[in-house]
Design a protein around this motif. Structure first.
Motif, PDB file in Angstrom:
ATOM      1  N   ALA A 243       0.853  -1.184   0.000  1.00 47.81           N
ATOM      2  CA  ALA A 243       0.000   0.000   0.000  1.00 47.81           C
ATOM      3  C   ALA A 243       0.889   1.234   0.000  1.00 47.81           C
ATOM      4  CB  ALA A 243      -0.916   0.001   1.220  1.00 47.81           C
ATOM      5  N   MET A 244       0.660   2.120  -0.971  1.00 48.89           N
ATOM      6  CA  MET A 244       1.448   3.343  -1.112  1.00 48.89           C
ATOM      7  C   MET A 244       0.524   4.550  -1.082  1.00 48.89           C
ATOM      8  SD  MET A 244       4.762   2.521  -1.706  1.00 48.89           S
ATOM      9  CE  MET A 244       5.401   3.973  -2.550  1.00 48.89           C
ATOM     10  N   ASN A 245       0.970   5.608  -0.416  1.00 47.76           N
ATOM     11  CA  ASN A 245       0.213   6.846  -0.365  1.00 47.76           C
ATOM     12  C   ASN A 245       0.816   7.878  -1.308  1.00 47.76           C
ATOM     13  OD1 ASN A 245      -0.153   9.596   1.940  1.00 47.76           O
ATOM     14  ND2 ASN A 245      -1.623   8.903   0.436  1.00 47.76           N
ATOM     15  N   PHE A 246      -0.036   8.395  -2.205  1.00 51.54           N
ATOM     16  CA  PHE A 246       0.356   9.461  -3.125  1.00 51.54           C
ATOM     17  C   PHE A 246      -0.502  10.677  -2.769  1.00 51.54           C
ATOM     18  CE2 PHE A 246       1.121   5.397  -5.134  1.00 51.54           C
ATOM     19  CZ  PHE A 246       2.426   5.525  -5.570  1.00 51.54           C
ATOM     20  N   HIS A 247       0.137  11.644  -2.142  1.00 46.79           N
ATOM     21  CA  HIS A 247      -0.600  12.776  -1.572  1.00 46.79           C
ATOM     22  C   HIS A 247      -0.303  14.048  -2.348  1.00 46.79           C
ATOM     23  CE1 HIS A 247      -2.589  15.137   1.510  1.00 46.79           C
ATOM     24  NE2 HIS A 247      -1.528  15.921   1.587  1.00 46.79           N
ATOM     25  N   ASP A 248      -1.366  14.772  -2.674  1.00 47.83           N
ATOM     26  CA  ASP A 248      -1.236  16.071  -3.348  1.00 47.83           C
ATOM     27  C   ASP A 248      -1.467  17.163  -2.305  1.00 47.83           C
ATOM     28  OD1 ASP A 248      -1.120  18.191  -5.037  1.00 47.83           O
ATOM     29  OD2 ASP A 248      -2.870  17.668  -6.225  1.00 47.83           O
ATOM     30  N   GLU A 249      -0.396  17.749  -1.815  1.00 47.53           N
ATOM     31  CA  GLU A 249      -0.476  18.725  -0.731  1.00 47.53           C
ATOM     32  C   GLU A 249      -1.271  19.964  -1.124  1.00 47.53           C
ATOM     33  OE1 GLU A 249       0.013  20.302   3.010  1.00 47.53           O
ATOM     34  OE2 GLU A 249       0.535  18.281   2.335  1.00 47.53           O
ATOM     35  N   THR A 250      -1.104  20.435  -2.362  1.00 41.18           N
ATOM     36  CA  THR A 250      -1.771  21.660  -2.787  1.00 41.18           C
ATOM     37  C   THR A 250      -3.095  21.398  -3.499  1.00 41.18           C
ATOM     38  OG1 THR A 250      -0.654  21.710  -4.943  1.00 41.18           O
ATOM     39  CG2 THR A 250       0.486  22.752  -3.076  1.00 41.18           C
ATOM     40  N   GLY A 251      -3.281  20.190  -4.006  1.00 47.32           N
ATOM     41  CA  GLY A 251      -4.496  19.885  -4.755  1.00 47.32           C
ATOM     42  C   GLY A 251      -4.409  20.241  -6.217  1.00 47.32           C
ATOM     43  N   SER A 252      -3.289  20.823  -6.637  1.00 49.16           N
ATOM     44  CA  SER A 252      -3.167  21.287  -8.025  1.00 49.16           C
ATOM     45  C   SER A 252      -3.140  20.135  -9.033  1.00 49.16           C
ATOM     46  CB  SER A 252      -1.901  22.132  -8.184  1.00 49.16           C
ATOM     47  OG  SER A 252      -0.754  21.382  -7.817  1.00 49.16           O
ATOM     48  N   THR A 253      -2.533  19.015  -8.673  1.00 48.39           N
ATOM     49  CA  THR A 253      -2.468  17.878  -9.593  1.00 48.39           C
ATOM     50  C   THR A 253      -3.849  17.270  -9.793  1.00 48.39           C
ATOM     51  OG1 THR A 253      -0.206  17.367  -8.926  1.00 48.39           O
ATOM     52  CG2 THR A 253      -1.437  15.609 -10.013  1.00 48.39           C
ATOM     53  N   PHE A 254      -4.616  17.156  -8.732  1.00 49.32           N
ATOM     54  CA  PHE A 254      -5.920  16.505  -8.820  1.00 49.32           C
ATOM     55  C   PHE A 254      -6.945  17.353  -9.547  1.00 49.32           C
ATOM     56  CE2 PHE A 254      -4.569  14.256  -4.743  1.00 49.32           C
ATOM     57  CZ  PHE A 254      -4.038  13.188  -5.468  1.00 49.32           C
ATOM     58  N   ASN A 255      -6.700  18.643  -9.669  1.00 50.70           N
ATOM     59  CA  ASN A 255      -7.615  19.487 -10.431  1.00 50.70           C
ATOM     60  C   ASN A 255      -7.655  19.076 -11.897  1.00 50.70           C
ATOM     61  OD1 ASN A 255      -8.244  20.991  -8.176  1.00 50.70           O
ATOM     62  ND2 ASN A 255      -6.699  22.560  -8.571  1.00 50.70           N
ATOM     63  N   LYS A 256      -6.624  18.369 -12.353  1.00 48.46           N
ATOM     64  CA  LYS A 256      -6.540  17.942 -13.755  1.00 48.46           C
ATOM     65  C   LYS A 256      -7.129  16.546 -13.972  1.00 48.46           C
ATOM     66  CE  LYS A 256      -2.001  20.192 -13.721  1.00 48.46           C
ATOM     67  NZ  LYS A 256      -0.550  19.947 -13.834  1.00 48.46           N
ATOM     68  N   ILE A 257      -7.479  15.868 -12.888  1.00 50.53           N
ATOM     69  CA  ILE A 257      -7.895  14.478 -12.977  1.00 50.53           C
ATOM     70  C   ILE A 257      -9.409  14.348 -12.843  1.00 50.53           C
ATOM     71  CG2 ILE A 257      -7.821  12.257 -11.763  1.00 50.53           C
ATOM     72  CD1 ILE A 257      -4.942  12.766 -11.130  1.00 50.53           C
ATOM     73  N   LYS A 258     -10.006  13.639 -13.804  1.00 48.46           N
ATOM     74  CA  LYS A 258     -11.436  13.360 -13.755  1.00 48.46           C
ATOM     75  C   LYS A 258     -11.631  11.914 -13.321  1.00 48.46           C
ATOM     76  CE  LYS A 258     -14.056  14.719 -17.145  1.00 48.46           C
ATOM     77  NZ  LYS A 258     -14.732  14.779 -18.487  1.00 48.46           N
ATOM     78  N   LEU A 259     -12.326  11.711 -12.202  1.00 52.91           N
ATOM     79  CA  LEU A 259     -12.591  10.365 -11.711  1.00 52.91           C
ATOM     80  C   LEU A 259     -13.748   9.747 -12.490  1.00 52.91           C
ATOM     81  CD1 LEU A 259     -12.342  10.851  -7.840  1.00 52.91           C
ATOM     82  CD2 LEU A 259     -10.575  10.041  -9.407  1.00 52.91           C
ATOM     83  N   LYS A 260     -13.557   8.499 -12.902  1.00 52.06           N
ATOM     84  CA  LYS A 260     -14.594   7.770 -13.625  1.00 52.06           C
ATOM     85  C   LYS A 260     -14.404   6.289 -13.375  1.00 52.06           C
ATOM     86  CE  LYS A 260     -16.707   7.173 -18.193  1.00 52.06           C
ATOM     87  NZ  LYS A 260     -16.588   7.480 -19.651  1.00 52.06           N
ATOM     88  N   ALA A 261     -15.406   5.651 -12.795  1.00 50.76           N
ATOM     89  CA  ALA A 261     -15.287   4.240 -12.431  1.00 50.76           C
ATOM     90  C   ALA A 261     -15.106   3.369 -13.668  1.00 50.76           C
ATOM     91  CB  ALA A 261     -16.516   3.790 -11.648  1.00 50.76           C
TER      92      ALA A 261
END
Length: 298
Positions: A243-261
């Motif tokens: 199990a690995m944790n990938f954390h975005d401290e500022t949230g800037s990376t996740f703003n580019k990612i669209k979640l889709k199951a």
């Protein structure tokens, strides 16, 4: 002997402290596909306890017996050209355990944690350890003004969760490591397939997803590596994970990612980390570890 004590006797105190699961899931009376296990009380789990009355149910799912590429042969009935090399790298199949050397009894691996009430492989493909990965993708929960959401003086953590199609449980997106593949590559692939539906994306979308995932997974922190108290475990086959944790401290990376199951996921969302959650297998223990490492609210 408690689950933590059994883990500690095999791997030492470091892993014991980092794994807070109870050895309950792998002794649930009703197995995942409806087969009943032989009941195993807590005081009879350890192999060191003499129990001549023990008669585990012998079960391997028909889908496993059909011999897909991810499964071994039934070595009890078929003699392979080359005997399996347990506790080592067997060609491109990794049969080593994070828990150290496991016993081979009557030609088959023995679950290092203890009795489960079932022998054979159940729904698992490999005799011995079946290796998986669990990427824990996290960020801070924020309000509309961009400020971190606080609870009792600590920031609230969110993580990407998927709903498993097989059990309908919420879980960390993850999957099995294919023979010859690496932990790093599998982490990226499984997150892309389950949380971003890369399998059904166009070629252009796949390239975009790959770029975002690679950016997100540049650096991670190991949360756990070892045995998992999984409902599919048997006396001869068991799950292990990294199990690995990938954390975005500022949230800037996740703003580019669209979640889709996609793939094995029925749904996907950003879920608030909380002790009140009910997650698949040992996943809540992994989330709790991340919360404590990040000094977040729990």
């Amino acid at each position: 002997m408690s689950f933590l004590s059994r883990i500690s006797s095999i791997t030492g105190p470091l892993i014991a402290v980092r794994h807070m699961a109870k050895v309950n899931n792998c002794r649930l009376f009703n197995y995942q596909d409806g087969v009943k296990r032989f009941p195993v009380p807590e005081d009879k789990v350890s192999w060191s306890v003499d129990w001549p009355e023990y008669q585990p149910v012998d079960h391997t799912h028909p889908a496993v017996l059909r011999g897909p590429v991810w499964a071994d042969l039934d070595f009890r009935k078929v003699t392979p050209d080359t005997p399996p090399k347990y506790n080592e790298l067997d060609g491109n199949v990794d049969r080593k355990s994070y828990s150290g050397t496991y016993e081979i009894v009557n030609g088959l691996p023995r679950n290092p944690i203890g009795r489960t009430g079932m022998c054979g492989r159940g729904l698992l493909g490999r005799w011995g350890p079946n290796h998986a990965v669990d990427p824990i993708v996290s960020r801070w929960k924020r309000g509309e003004d961009g400020a971190k959401t606080m609870m009792e003086g600590k920031p609230v953590l969110e993580f990407v969760a998927i709903m498993r199609n097989d059990t309908r449980d919420w879980a960390i997106p993850g999957g099995m490591i294919d023979p010859g593949d690496t932990v790093s590559r599998t982490l990226r692939k499984e997150f892309g397939e389950e949380a971003m539906n890369s399998l059904e994306a166009t070629e252009e979308e796949k390239k975009e997803i790959e770029a975002h995932v690679n950016d997100l997974f540049k650096a991670g922190d190991e949360v756990y590596s070892g045995y998992v108290d999984d409902i599919r475990n048997t006396d001869n086959s068991w799950m292990e994970t990294v199990a690995m944790n990938f954390h975005d401290e500022t949230g800037s990376t996740f703003n580019k990612i669209k979640l889709k199951a996609g793939d094995d996921a029925g749904d996907v969302c950003w879920m608030e980390a909380s002790s009140k959650l009910n997650l698949y297998a040992s996943h809540l223990d992994f989330i709790e570890t991340v919360v404590k490492q990040r000094n977040a609210a729990w």
